[in-house]
Design a protein around this motif. Sequence first.
Motif, PDB file in Angstrom:
ATOM      1  N   TYR A 190      10.015  36.816 129.800  1.00  0.00           N
ATOM      2  CA  TYR A 190      10.363  35.415 130.045  1.00  0.00           C
ATOM      3  C   TYR A 190       9.124  34.524 129.957  1.00  0.00           C
ATOM      4  O   TYR A 190       9.184  33.438 129.379  1.00  0.00           O
ATOM      5  CB  TYR A 190      11.053  35.250 131.399  1.00  0.00           C
ATOM      6  N   SER A 191       7.998  34.971 130.490  1.00  0.00           N
ATOM      7  CA  SER A 191       6.755  34.195 130.409  1.00  0.00           C
ATOM      8  C   SER A 191       6.369  33.951 128.957  1.00  0.00           C
ATOM      9  O   SER A 191       5.935  32.857 128.600  1.00  0.00           O
ATOM     10  CB  SER A 191       5.616  34.919 131.128  1.00  0.00           C
ATOM     11  N   LYS A 192       6.530  34.955 128.130  1.00  0.00           N
ATOM     12  CA  LYS A 192       6.208  34.808 126.704  1.00  0.00           C
ATOM     13  C   LYS A 192       7.167  33.827 126.035  1.00  0.00           C
ATOM     14  O   LYS A 192       6.767  33.067 125.161  1.00  0.00           O
ATOM     15  CB  LYS A 192       6.246  36.162 126.008  1.00  0.00           C
ATOM     16  N   GLN A 193       8.439  33.830 126.446  1.00  0.00           N
ATOM     17  CA  GLN A 193       9.409  32.882 125.894  1.00  0.00           C
ATOM     18  C   GLN A 193       9.036  31.449 126.274  1.00  0.00           C
ATOM     19  O   GLN A 193       9.139  30.536 125.454  1.00  0.00           O
ATOM     20  CB  GLN A 193      10.821  33.197 126.400  1.00  0.00           C
ATOM     21  N   VAL A 194       8.588  31.253 127.503  1.00  0.00           N
ATOM     22  CA  VAL A 194       8.184  29.918 127.958  1.00  0.00           C
ATOM     23  C   VAL A 194       6.971  29.438 127.168  1.00  0.00           C
ATOM     24  O   VAL A 194       6.932  28.300 126.692  1.00  0.00           O
ATOM     25  CB  VAL A 194       7.895  29.913 129.479  1.00  0.00           C
ATOM     26  N   ILE A 195       5.990  30.312 126.993  1.00  0.00           N
ATOM     27  CA  ILE A 195       4.788  29.944 126.228  1.00  0.00           C
ATOM     28  C   ILE A 195       5.154  29.615 124.789  1.00  0.00           C
ATOM     29  O   ILE A 195       4.665  28.635 124.222  1.00  0.00           O
ATOM     30  CB  ILE A 195       3.736  31.075 126.303  1.00  0.00           C
ATOM     31  N   ALA A 196       6.037  30.404 124.195  1.00  0.00           N
ATOM     32  CA  ALA A 196       6.466  30.142 122.817  1.00  0.00           C
ATOM     33  C   ALA A 196       7.204  28.811 122.720  1.00  0.00           C
ATOM     34  O   ALA A 196       7.021  28.055 121.756  1.00  0.00           O
ATOM     35  CB  ALA A 196       7.354  31.281 122.313  1.00  0.00           C
ATOM     36  N   ALA A 197       8.029  28.488 123.708  1.00  0.00           N
ATOM     37  CA  ALA A 197       8.768  27.220 123.703  1.00  0.00           C
ATOM     38  C   ALA A 197       7.818  26.032 123.846  1.00  0.00           C
ATOM     39  O   ALA A 197       7.972  25.019 123.151  1.00  0.00           O
ATOM     40  CB  ALA A 197       9.808  27.215 124.833  1.00  0.00           C
ATOM     41  N   ILE A 198       6.827  26.149 124.717  1.00  0.00           N
ATOM     42  CA  ILE A 198       5.845  25.065 124.881  1.00  0.00           C
ATOM     43  C   ILE A 198       5.044  24.882 123.596  1.00  0.00           C
ATOM     44  O   ILE A 198       4.798  23.749 123.163  1.00  0.00           O
ATOM     45  CB  ILE A 198       4.921  25.344 126.088  1.00  0.00           C
ATOM     46  N   THR A 199       4.663  25.975 122.976  1.00  0.00           N
ATOM     47  CA  THR A 199       3.908  25.909 121.723  1.00  0.00           C
ATOM     48  C   THR A 199       4.742  25.241 120.632  1.00  0.00           C
ATOM     49  O   THR A 199       4.250  24.371 119.909  1.00  0.00           O
ATOM     50  CB  THR A 199       3.471  27.322 121.280  1.00  0.00           C
ATOM     51  N   ALA A 200       6.005  25.624 120.523  1.00  0.00           N
ATOM     52  CA  ALA A 200       6.891  25.023 119.518  1.00  0.00           C
ATOM     53  C   ALA A 200       7.102  23.536 119.801  1.00  0.00           C
ATOM     54  O   ALA A 200       7.107  22.713 118.877  1.00  0.00           O
ATOM     55  CB  ALA A 200       8.232  25.748 119.485  1.00  0.00           C
ATOM     56  N   GLY A 201       7.265  23.178 121.066  1.00  0.00           N
ATOM     57  CA  GLY A 201       7.440  21.773 121.428  1.00  0.00           C
ATOM     58  C   GLY A 201       6.205  20.948 121.094  1.00  0.00           C
ATOM     59  O   GLY A 201       6.310  19.820 120.609  1.00  0.00           O
ATOM     60  N   THR A 202       5.041  21.515 121.318  1.00  0.00           N
ATOM     61  CA  THR A 202       3.792  20.827 120.999  1.00  0.00           C
ATOM     62  C   THR A 202       3.650  20.644 119.492  1.00  0.00           C
ATOM     63  O   THR A 202       3.261  19.568 119.021  1.00  0.00           O
ATOM     64  CB  THR A 202       2.595  21.623 121.568  1.00  0.00           C
ATOM     65  N   ALA A 203       3.998  21.689 118.726  1.00  0.00           N
ATOM     66  CA  ALA A 203       3.939  21.591 117.263  1.00  0.00           C
ATOM     67  C   ALA A 203       4.957  20.574 116.753  1.00  0.00           C
ATOM     68  O   ALA A 203       4.651  19.775 115.859  1.00  0.00           O
ATOM     69  CB  ALA A 203       4.191  22.956 116.637  1.00  0.00           C
ATOM     70  N   ARG A 204       6.161  20.584 117.322  1.00  0.00           N
ATOM     71  CA  ARG A 204       7.205  19.644 116.914  1.00  0.00           C
ATOM     72  C   ARG A 204       6.773  18.206 117.164  1.00  0.00           C
ATOM     73  O   ARG A 204       6.948  17.326 116.315  1.00  0.00           O
ATOM     74  CB  ARG A 204       8.503  19.954 117.665  1.00  0.00           C
ATOM     75  N   ARG A 205       6.200  17.953 118.333  1.00  0.00           N
ATOM     76  CA  ARG A 205       5.754  16.597 118.663  1.00  0.00           C
ATOM     77  C   ARG A 205       4.669  16.142 117.687  1.00  0.00           C
ATOM     78  O   ARG A 205       4.702  15.012 117.198  1.00  0.00           O
ATOM     79  CB  ARG A 205       5.249  16.549 120.107  1.00  0.00           C
TER      80      ARG A 205
END
Length: 125
Positions: A98-113
């Motif tokens: 789950y921690s890895k999923q959260v980090i991946a989601a934050i990374t994707a959100g940062t890239a998307r922005r």
Amino acid sequence: MTPLSDLNLVHAAIPEALVLAQKAPYAAPGDMSCTDIAAEIKALDAVLGADLDAPATDARPSLIERGSSVATDAAQKAVEGAIPFRGWIRKLSGAERYSKQVIAAITAGTARRAFLKGVSHARAC
């Protein structure tokens, strides 16, 4: 909270804006209007906090600042160090995944922005 999160008993849901960003971080936004682009950037700002090009405030610290509180980190490390076999517990409970999923989601959100800000700039919004 650390023991409960290590056992994967307590965790916050990943915000929808980050889930969508993870699915298609470089997809063209809606109808490519400046309004749609700005709305999507605003939704990501609400989840991620201030971006690198926007000054953080006391009310809205950046995600980087929220994650680097020295006092919180010290207290968390003390609790984590007291739990024997913590790494194995996290792996077996699913908390590590789950921690890895959260980090991946934050990374994707940062890239998307960042992508949306680039599109916005290119369209002179």
